[in-house]
Design an enzyme around this catalytic site. Structure first.
Site, short mmCIF file in Angstrom:
data_model
loop_
_atom_site.label_atom_id
_atom_site.label_comp_id
_atom_site.label_asym_id
_atom_site.label_seq_id
_atom_site.Cartn_x
_atom_site.Cartn_y
_atom_site.Cartn_z
N TYR A 89 15.61 -35.03 11.48
CA TYR A 89 15.53 -36.19 10.57
C TYR A 89 14.97 -37.40 11.33
O TYR A 89 14.09 -38.11 10.83
CB TYR A 89 16.92 -36.48 10.02
CG TYR A 89 17.01 -37.64 9.06
CD1 TYR A 89 16.58 -37.53 7.75
CD2 TYR A 89 17.56 -38.86 9.48
CE1 TYR A 89 16.68 -38.58 6.86
CE2 TYR A 89 17.68 -39.92 8.60
CZ TYR A 89 17.23 -39.79 7.29
OH TYR A 89 17.33 -40.85 6.42
N SER A 147 14.49 -45.16 8.39
CA SER A 147 15.92 -45.03 8.67
C SER A 147 16.19 -45.68 10.01
O SER A 147 15.31 -45.72 10.87
CB SER A 147 16.33 -43.55 8.72
OG SER A 147 17.67 -43.44 9.15
N1 NAP Z 1 21.90 -42.99 2.35
C1 NAP Z 1 21.74 -43.34 3.60
O1 NAP Z 1 22.71 -43.54 4.34
C2 NAP Z 1 20.35 -43.53 4.15
C3 NAP Z 1 20.20 -44.13 5.41
C4 NAP Z 1 18.94 -44.33 5.93
C5 NAP Z 1 17.82 -43.93 5.20
N2 NAP Z 1 17.97 -43.35 3.99
C6 NAP Z 1 16.75 -42.95 3.27
O2 NAP Z 1 16.76 -43.54 1.98
C7 NAP Z 1 16.05 -42.71 1.06
C8 NAP Z 1 16.93 -42.46 -0.15
O3 NAP Z 1 18.10 -41.77 0.26
P1 NAP Z 1 19.41 -41.66 -0.63
O4 NAP Z 1 20.57 -41.80 0.28
O5 NAP Z 1 19.28 -42.54 -1.82
O6 NAP Z 1 19.33 -40.11 -1.02
P2 NAP Z 1 19.32 -39.36 -2.43
O7 NAP Z 1 20.26 -39.97 -3.39
O8 NAP Z 1 19.46 -37.91 -2.08
O9 NAP Z 1 17.86 -39.64 -2.97
C9 NAP Z 1 16.74 -38.96 -2.51
C10 NAP Z 1 15.75 -38.89 -3.65
O10 NAP Z 1 14.56 -38.26 -3.18
C11 NAP Z 1 14.11 -37.37 -4.18
N3 NAP Z 1 13.34 -36.31 -3.53
C12 NAP Z 1 13.75 -35.45 -2.58
N4 NAP Z 1 12.77 -34.61 -2.26
C13 NAP Z 1 11.70 -34.96 -3.02
C14 NAP Z 1 10.39 -34.46 -3.16
N5 NAP Z 1 9.95 -33.40 -2.45
N6 NAP Z 1 9.56 -35.07 -4.03
C15 NAP Z 1 9.98 -36.11 -4.77
N7 NAP Z 1 11.21 -36.64 -4.69
C16 NAP Z 1 12.07 -36.04 -3.83
C17 NAP Z 1 15.37 -36.84 -4.86
O11 NAP Z 1 15.13 -36.44 -6.19
P3 NAP Z 1 14.83 -34.91 -6.61
O12 NAP Z 1 15.78 -34.06 -5.82
O13 NAP Z 1 15.06 -34.89 -8.09
O14 NAP Z 1 13.41 -34.69 -6.26
C18 NAP Z 1 16.27 -38.06 -4.82
O15 NAP Z 1 16.15 -38.82 -6.01
C19 NAP Z 1 15.66 -41.46 1.84
O16 NAP Z 1 14.34 -41.57 2.30
C20 NAP Z 1 16.64 -41.46 3.00
O17 NAP Z 1 16.15 -40.74 4.11
C21 NAP Z 1 19.21 -43.13 3.44
#
Ligand code: NAP
Length: 250
Positions: free
Chosen positions: A155, A141
């Site tokens: 985080y 991130s």
């Molecule tokens: N969106 C942003 O603005 C942003 C910015 C910077 C970085 N990121 C990073 O990008 C990645 C994806 O984020 P996103 O925004 O797409 O969020 P999201 O839609 O909430 O996706 C997160 C995914 O991780 C899975 N997950 C959570 N805990 C888990 C576990 N213990 N084991 C296996 N799977 C797990 C969830 O599925 P289940 O709940 O079904 O397990 C979900 O599919 C993350 O690492 C986040 O920190 C996001």
């Protein structure tokens, strides 16, 4: 970029960035295994991939469980004989000032984001050794290693650790042909970039003034960076943390 004959794992592939990354690999002819804790969203990703003419499979696995990851990676090697690319994208966010963040929220973020990436890499490296190499892309991130935002300390710590771990592991395994890098998104078009109670319009207004480019990142913009970093076109990139954040950390 062509991922023909390549086997790709995307953790957290049932939603958001992970789903977009999985779809992009499939559109480029890869065979994609998506994992996460809940089956239904994973199967939905596979349906989307197959509806577009691609190949995908869904496997439930919690990245905080070494036993789950062993089952997941052994299953991939048994079924496909190899693992070429792993995208460690599973992640969670909880917010709170340092004096107020609940210890269980801190432990949850460190557990999924940091330990989850560590355990995933352990099993992925073993799987990649079977075919003599591969590429691992860990999703970090911009918050943590690159910018600081009050209320996101837990985080930030969990994601800065992902970058530190990835860069160290990159040096440990490049001689085995395993390239490890990080892609660090900024605010992207998923609920994770929204403040509690915020609507799309609220977020657009807030990010319009906070992000230099003036908008949230499209999921395709993150996915295309991941595909490039994982590809042979980035073959000399080792231990890098590629920030895709519209200028927030410039
Ligand atoms: N969106 C942003 O603005 C942003 C910015 C910077 C970085 N990121 C990073 O990008 C990645 C994806 O984020 P996103 O925004 O797409 O969020 P999201 O839609 O909430 O996706 C997160 C995914 O991780 C899975 N997950 C959570 N805990 C888990 C576990 N213990 N084991 C296996 N799977 C797990 C969830 O599925 P289940 O709940 O079904 O397990 C979900 O599919 C993350 O690492 C986040 O920190 C996001």
């Amino acid at each position: 970029m062509n991922y023909h004959d390549k086997i790709i794992l995307v953790t957290g592939g049932g939603s958001g960035i992970g789903r977009a990354v999985a779809q992009a690999f499939a559109e480029n002819d890869g065979t994609v295994v998506v994992s996460g804790r809940n089956r239904e969203p994973l199967e939905q990703t596979v349906k989307l991939i197959e509806a577009a003419g691609g190949r995908g499979a869904a496997v439930t696995a919690d990245v905080t469980s070494s036993a789950d990851l062993e089952r997941l990676l052994d299953g991939i090697v048994d079924r496909y004989g190899r693992l070429d690319v792993a995208v460690n994208n599973a992640g969670v966010l909880a917010t709170g000032l340092t004096s107020e963040l609940a210890e269980r929220q801190w432990a949850y973020m460190l557990g999924v984001n940091t330990t989850g990436t560590f355990l995933s890499m352990q099993h992925e490296i073993a799987a990649m050794r079977v075919s003599g190499g591969g590429a691992i892309v860990n999703i970090g991130s911009n918050i943590g290693a690159h910018t600081r935002i009050p209320g996101t300390g837990g985080y930030a710590a969990s994601k800065a650790a992902v970058t530190a771990l990835s860069r160290t592991a990159a040096l440990e395994y490049i001689h085995e042909g395993i390239r490890i890098n990080v892609v660090s998104p900024g605010a992207s078009d998923t609920p994770m970039s929204m403040l509690p109670g915020e609507t799309d319009a609220d977020r657009a207004a807030r990010l319009g003034s906070q992000v230099p480019i003036g908008r949230v990142g499209a999921l395709e913009e993150i996915a295309s960076a991941v595909l490039w970093v994982a590809s042979d076109e980035a073959s000399y990139m080792v231990g890098h943390d590629l920030v895709i954040d519209g200028g927030s950390s410039a």
